[in-house]
Design a protein around this motif. Structure first.
Motif: not given
Ligand SMILES: Cc1cc2nc3c(=O)[nH]c(=O)nc-3n(C[C@H](O)[C@H](O)[C@H](O)COP(=O)(O)OP(=O)(O)OC[C@H]3O[C@@H](n4cnc5c(N)ncnc54)[C@H](O)[C@@H]3O)c2cc1C
Length: 465
Positions: A25-30, A123-137
């Protein structure tokens, strides 16, 4: 009523999501903080610049039927293996430092001696849950958002925050049957590794102790009790590389059994061999008795923390280069002339296919990881020059280096190794540009570190003792 692990996960996930949203929201890098790191770059935690995922440290589910584990990113390798081994299962690739976390290992391209067969941890991973830069999951797998799934491997937190991982498991046995083959040159080590990599074995790595003396170690899972057993986790056990050196000096070929946990974390005590510099800095004799009484200090968790808190990493050349098999001898000759660092670690890796940021994304039949870690005692200018020489040479030979360490590439050279157009479009598509610094910015070291031995040592003593 107490929350289940998955409910706790969801609650902590929401907190992390909120943090990311507020930065967006405040356009700050983390950057991403989880309480530890195996990177050699200097690091300063400031709450206002980090998203904190340290609470995501649970093994949520071990599915024995489907042979996978659902695990949060801040779970370290020793805890993960402890849990999965209760069911006789293990991730196909377990990076050899107990403190490497699942998330850090995926983002930092962690590997091990099973990597010739299975590739890197991701390469041994099957799936990730990821939070994107805008907070979307979102979730990413080989089928769902595959571009993000492959892109996130080795992206150093520049594409999203991984919050849950579905990781494949394979059956393990109680022991690794380890065979030590003495070799007389790097060339001999490479050809033996190539030959063994097409045989039905589980683990391969090697060490060159000098130009004309090294060992290639071949391991297979075993239940047998018929050979001598060596362990590497107890205070009076020998550090693994010293044990391997002694065996290969006295034998042309030697076989023994190593309990599975001892094998996986065999390089932990002494951090391969980097721990010996701790003895020389404090002028402590490097003998079995001092290694025994100082055992609690000389494991990778404490040593890497010490390296970071003292900021001594620019006294040492600590780099891992990955080369295609057809060029690895040229690279080794060049590095030998420039550095003369021994021992040298050799680890064969299955080449990456779609993971364009990964250190094993090299078109060849087998990738060779060459670990060059040792003291160089140079002023900062010469230190950077030396690093640059090796960076240029590895690119010239179509190799890459692991970016956990210092990177000194000028941008135009860096983006000749990595595909900028593809990377930028991925960052744009998955809303990373506002919130996460890019991989070049994150891994570049542009300044000389200020060292502080006493302050660093005191801080680490306070932390661990
Ligand atoms: C001397 C030395 C030797 C090494 N040798 C080996 C080796 O032999 N084999 C090997 O496999 N590795 C080796 N490594 C490197 C190690 O595997 C990587 O540094 C790995 O990334 C460490 O994991 P970590 O949990 O400490 O990650 P961190 O250092 O904490 O994180 C790595 C990167 O990932 C990001 N990140 C962490 N968690 C997440 C998340 N959940 N979501 C998004 N981004 C995240 C961080 O921001 C950071 O950019 C070595 C390192 C050193 C210092």
């Amino acid at each position: 009523m107490a929350m289940t692990d998955i409910e706790s996960h969801k609650a902590d996930l929401r907190i992390v999501q909120e943090q990311v949203r507020s930065f967006f929201a405040v356009r700050t890098e983390i950057k991403i903080y989880h309480g530890s790191s195996n990177s050699t770059r200097a690091f300063k935690f400031e709450k206002s610049k980090f998203v904190d995922i340290s609470k995501l440290n649970r093994v949520i589910e071990i599915n024995t039927q489907g042979q996978f584990v659902l695990v949060e990113p801040n779970v370290p390798m020793d805890l993960l293996v402890e849990q999965t081994l209760k069911y006789g299962l293990i991730p196909p690739v377990v990076p050899e430092f107990p403190g490497i976390t699942v998330g850090g290992g995926i983002q930092g391209g962690a590997e091990e001696s099973a990597s010739f067969k299975y590739g890197l941890l991701h390469d041994c991973c099957l799936e990730y849950e990821v939070i994107l830069g805008n907070g979307e999951l979102i979730s990413a797998s080989r089928e769902k958002n595959p571009d993000l799934f492959w892109g996130i491997a080795g992206s150093y937190g520049s594409l999203g925050v991984i919050t849950l991982v579905k990781l494949k498991l394979i059956p393990a046995k109680d022991f690794v049957h380890l065979t030590y083959h003495t070799v007389k040159s790097f060339q001999e080590a490479v050809s033996l590794i190539k030959q063994k990599s097409s045989e039905p074995v589980n683990f391969i790595d090697g060490i060159m102790f000098s130009k004309y003396f090294g060992v290639v170690m071949i391991g297979s899972f075993s239940d047998s009790q018929k050979l001598p057993v060596s362990t590497f986790s107890k205070p009076n056990d020998e550090w693994f590389y010293l044990h391997a050196k002694k065996l290969s000096k006295n034998n042309f070929k030697y076989e023994e059994l190593v309990p599975i946990r001892d094998y996986i974390f065999r390089y932990n005590r002494g951090a391969f061999w980097m721990g010996r510099y701790g003895f020389s800095i404090f002028k402590i004799p490097f003998i079995k008795f001092t290694r025994l009484i100082l055992n609690g200090l000389f494991n990778t968790r404490v040593l890497y923390r010490l390296l970071r808190e003292t900021n001594l990493s620019q006294l040492y050349f600590i780099q891992d280069f990955n080369l295609p098999s057809e060029k690895v001898l040229d690279f080794f000759d060049f590095a030998e002339k420039q550095l003369e660092i021994y021992p040298v670690w050799i680890c064969p890796l299955k080449p990456g296919l779609e993971d364009k940021l990964s250190a094993n994304y090299i078109k060849t039949d087998l990738v060779f990881n060459i670990g060059l870690w040792g003291e160089v005692q140079k002023d900062f200018k010469s230190f950077v020059k030396l690093n640059r020489l090796l960076e240029v040479k590895s690119s010239e030979l179509k190799g890459r280096k692991m970016l956990y360490a210092h990177s000194y590439y000028p941008p135009e050279e860096f983006w000749k190794v990595y595909d900028l157009e593809w990377y930028n479009s991925l960052r744009k598509k998955y809303s990373a540009t506002v919130t996460f610094p890019d991989i070049y910015e994150k891994t570049l070291v542009s300044e000389k570190y200020k060292t502080s031995i006493l302050k660093g040592v005191l801080k680490v003593i306070k932390l661990y003792f």
